[in-house]
Design a protein around this motif. Sequence first.
Motif, PDB file in Angstrom:
ATOM      1  N   UNK A 249       0.880  -1.172   0.000  1.00 51.25           N
ATOM      2  CA  UNK A 249       0.000   0.000   0.000  1.00 51.25           C
ATOM      3  C   UNK A 249       0.914   1.218   0.000  1.00 51.25           C
ATOM      4  N   UNK A 250       0.600   2.189  -0.845  1.00 50.48           N
ATOM      5  CA  UNK A 250       1.454   3.365  -0.891  1.00 50.48           C
ATOM      6  C   UNK A 250       0.781   4.559  -1.526  1.00 50.48           C
ATOM      7  N   UNK A 251       1.576   5.605  -1.652  1.00 47.90           N
ATOM      8  CA  UNK A 251       1.146   6.868  -2.255  1.00 47.90           C
ATOM      9  C   UNK A 251      -0.136   7.378  -1.589  1.00 47.90           C
ATOM     10  N   UNK A 252      -0.172   7.289  -0.263  1.00 47.84           N
ATOM     11  CA  UNK A 252      -1.328   7.748   0.508  1.00 47.84           C
ATOM     12  C   UNK A 252      -1.217   9.264   0.638  1.00 47.84           C
ATOM     13  N   UNK A 253      -2.164   9.969   0.052  1.00 48.65           N
ATOM     14  CA  UNK A 253      -2.118  11.432   0.025  1.00 48.65           C
ATOM     15  C   UNK A 253      -3.502  11.998   0.294  1.00 48.65           C
ATOM     16  N   UNK A 254      -3.552  12.961   1.207  1.00 43.95           N
ATOM     17  CA  UNK A 254      -4.801  13.629   1.572  1.00 43.95           C
ATOM     18  C   UNK A 254      -4.599  15.133   1.383  1.00 43.95           C
ATOM     19  N   UNK A 255      -5.519  15.773   0.713  1.00 41.89           N
ATOM     20  CA  UNK A 255      -5.422  17.219   0.525  1.00 41.89           C
ATOM     21  C   UNK A 255      -5.428  17.921   1.891  1.00 41.89           C
ATOM     22  N   UNK A 256      -4.667  18.993   1.978  1.00 39.72           N
ATOM     23  CA  UNK A 256      -4.406  19.670   3.251  1.00 39.72           C
ATOM     24  C   UNK A 256      -5.675  19.971   4.045  1.00 39.72           C
ATOM     25  N   UNK A 257      -6.699  20.468   3.408  1.00 37.68           N
ATOM     26  CA  UNK A 257      -7.933  20.853   4.111  1.00 37.68           C
ATOM     27  C   UNK A 257      -8.669  19.657   4.713  1.00 37.68           C
ATOM     28  N   UNK A 258      -8.306  18.438   4.308  1.00 39.73           N
ATOM     29  CA  UNK A 258      -9.018  17.240   4.762  1.00 39.73           C
ATOM     30  C   UNK A 258      -8.181  16.367   5.692  1.00 39.73           C
ATOM     31  N   UNK A 259      -7.003  16.829   6.054  1.00 35.72           N
ATOM     32  CA  UNK A 259      -6.145  16.042   6.945  1.00 35.72           C
ATOM     33  C   UNK A 259      -6.684  16.084   8.374  1.00 35.72           C
ATOM     34  N   UNK A 260      -6.429  15.004   9.102  1.00 33.83           N
ATOM     35  CA  UNK A 260      -6.860  14.929  10.493  1.00 33.83           C
ATOM     36  C   UNK A 260      -8.302  14.486  10.666  1.00 33.83           C
TER      37      UNK A 260
END
Length: 136
Positions: free
Chosen positions: A64-75
């Motif tokens: 599993x890789x390249x896990x990316x979340x747009x800044x406004x949706x982190x946390x």
Amino acid sequence: MEFKIYDYLPQEAKYIRTTVFVEEQGFEEEFDKDDNCAKHILAFDGDRAVATCRYFAQENYYLIGRIAVMKAYRGLGIGGDMIALAKREIERVGGKEIRIHSQKKAVGFYQKQGYEPFGEMDFDEGCEHIWMKMTL
């Protein structure tokens, strides 16, 4: 949040990965041949794609890789939800082990998901990483 799984790399996933890994974190070699054989998960808030990851089979484990979340949706738990979905899909097809090549700063996040580090730290484009795994 709605999650969709694709057999190809969608444009929305390219955009998210470029924003997070290239523009924010300075990686240059973001896209590779593994994108062609991976399943790609996208998380949607309405019709807006806000997060992505990929997973694919190796010889005796899944990655599993390249896990990316747009800044406004982190946390908000979206990354953990995507990893859990990938895990369920890997279990469904009989996978026995999952590995993640984690940035050092993300180790705690993956430990909360049940992954344990193994081996030595290494570098990917100058950024410290360590391998983590989970046995299914």
